[in-house]
Design a protein around this motif. Structure first.
Motif, PDB file in Angstrom:
ATOM      1  N   UNK A  47       0.754  -1.048   0.004  1.00  0.00           N
ATOM      2  CA  UNK A  47      -0.111   0.297  -0.413  1.00  0.00           C
ATOM      3  C   UNK A  47       0.933   1.186  -0.011  1.00  0.00           C
ATOM      4  N   UNK A  48       1.784   1.656   1.094  1.00  0.00           N
ATOM      5  CA  UNK A  48       3.236   2.708   0.921  1.00  0.00           C
ATOM      6  C   UNK A  48       3.269   2.165  -0.650  1.00  0.00           C
ATOM      7  N   UNK A  49       3.555   1.486  -1.104  1.00  0.00           N
ATOM      8  CA  UNK A  49       4.494   1.230  -2.664  1.00  0.00           C
ATOM      9  C   UNK A  49       3.384   2.123  -3.818  1.00  0.00           C
ATOM     10  N   UNK A  50       2.410   2.024  -3.803  1.00  0.00           N
ATOM     11  CA  UNK A  50       0.958   2.810  -4.012  1.00  0.00           C
ATOM     12  C   UNK A  50       1.352   3.734  -4.159  1.00  0.00           C
ATOM     13  N   UNK A  51       1.516   4.038  -3.022  1.00  0.00           N
ATOM     14  CA  UNK A  51       1.225   5.811  -2.409  1.00  0.00           C
ATOM     15  C   UNK A  51       2.654   6.376  -2.950  1.00  0.00           C
ATOM     16  N   UNK A  52       3.625   5.858  -3.339  1.00  0.00           N
ATOM     17  CA  UNK A  52       5.146   6.333  -3.682  1.00  0.00           C
ATOM     18  C   UNK A  52       4.867   6.371  -5.340  1.00  0.00           C
ATOM     19  N   UNK A  53       3.487   5.663  -5.669  1.00  0.00           N
ATOM     20  CA  UNK A  53       3.310   5.646  -7.406  1.00  0.00           C
ATOM     21  C   UNK A  53       3.403   6.685  -7.799  1.00  0.00           C
ATOM     22  N   UNK A  54       1.921   6.960  -6.751  1.00  0.00           N
ATOM     23  CA  UNK A  54       0.160   8.035  -7.455  1.00  0.00           C
ATOM     24  C   UNK A  54       0.585   9.355  -6.514  1.00  0.00           C
ATOM     25  N   UNK A  55       1.243  10.023  -5.715  1.00  0.00           N
ATOM     26  CA  UNK A  55       1.270  10.595  -5.256  1.00  0.00           C
ATOM     27  C   UNK A  55       2.725  12.007  -5.299  1.00  0.00           C
ATOM     28  N   UNK A  56       3.037  12.484  -4.420  1.00  0.00           N
ATOM     29  CA  UNK A  56       4.061  13.688  -4.072  1.00  0.00           C
ATOM     30  C   UNK A  56       4.918  13.396  -2.221  1.00  0.00           C
ATOM     31  N   UNK A  57       5.516  12.478  -2.681  1.00  0.00           N
ATOM     32  CA  UNK A  57       6.099  11.704  -1.682  1.00  0.00           C
ATOM     33  C   UNK A  57       7.850  12.363  -1.421  1.00  0.00           C
TER      34      UNK A  57
END
Length: 162
Positions: A47-57
Motif C-alpha cells: 500500500x505504501x509503494x502504491x502511494x509512492x507511485x501515485x502521489x508526491x512523497x
C-alpha cells in the motif's frame, strides 16, 4: 552529527525505511488514543509503494537514513491533501517537520494548480497542531479523533507597468 539533512523526492527504494519510520513515529499517537490499530501502524508495504507511485512523497535524509517524510496528493479541483508528516523522534524539535511541510507545499504549488492545502491531525497532538498553525493552517473541522486544518494558497499579485 557532521551531516546535514537533505529533502528529496522519495523513490521506491525508500519504501521500507519510510514504513519502519512510520511505525516508530505513530507509536506515540496510538498510545495517546489507546488504539494500536490506526492506519499508519497497519499499512502494508504494498500500500505504501502504491502511494509512492501515485502521489508526491518527500523524504528527509541524514546520510542514507530516512529521518522524515511527508505525502501529498492533489485532486482535480486543486485541493492538496497532505498526510503522514513524520520525523524520527531523535530529530524532532529541530525544524525538520516545518522544512518538510514547506518543501511539499512548494513542490505542489510548482507542479500543480493548488488552491488549498488540507491536512488532518490528531486532536491531542499538540506539537503537530502548533506546527500547522505556525505555518498558516486554520482549523476547519473536527471529528472524534482528528482535527482538519486548511490553508488557502495566496497567489501573488503581479504589478504591470505600462
Amino acid at each position: 552529527m557532521g551531516m546535514s539533512v537533505t529533502i528529496a523526492t522519495a523513490g521506491e527504494d525508500d519504501a521500507e525505511q519510510i514504513l519502519k519510520l512510520q511505525y516508530l513515529c505513530y507509536q506515540g499517537e496510538a498510545e495517546l488514543y489507546g488504539d494500536y490499530s490506526i492506519a499508519p501502524l497497519t499499512q502494508s508495504l504494498a500500500a505504501l509503494r502504491a502511494e509512492l507511485a501515485a502521489g508526491c512523497v518527500l523524504v528527509a535524509r541524514l546520510g542514507d537514513e530516512v529521518v522524515g517524510s511527508v505525502r501529498a496528493s492533489v485532486d482535480a479541483s486543486g485541493v492538496a491533501t497532505l498526510a503522514a508528516l513524520i520525523v524520527h523522534p531523535r530529530m524532532r524539535r529541530h525544524g525538520l517537520g516545518g522544512r518538510l511541510l514547506a518543501a511539499v507545499e512548494e513542490r505542489l504549488a510548482r507542479e500543480h494548480s493548488v488552491r488549498l492545502y488540507r491536512l488532518s491531525v490528531g486532536r491531542r497532538s499538540e506539537v503537530a497542531l502548533r506546527l500547522c498553525r505556525g505555518r498558516g493552517y486554520a482549523r476547519t473541522g473536527a471529528e472524534k479523533v482528528l482535527v482538519t486544518l486548511e490553508k488557502r494558497v495566496v497567489t501573488p499579485a503581479y504589478a504591470t507597468t505600462g
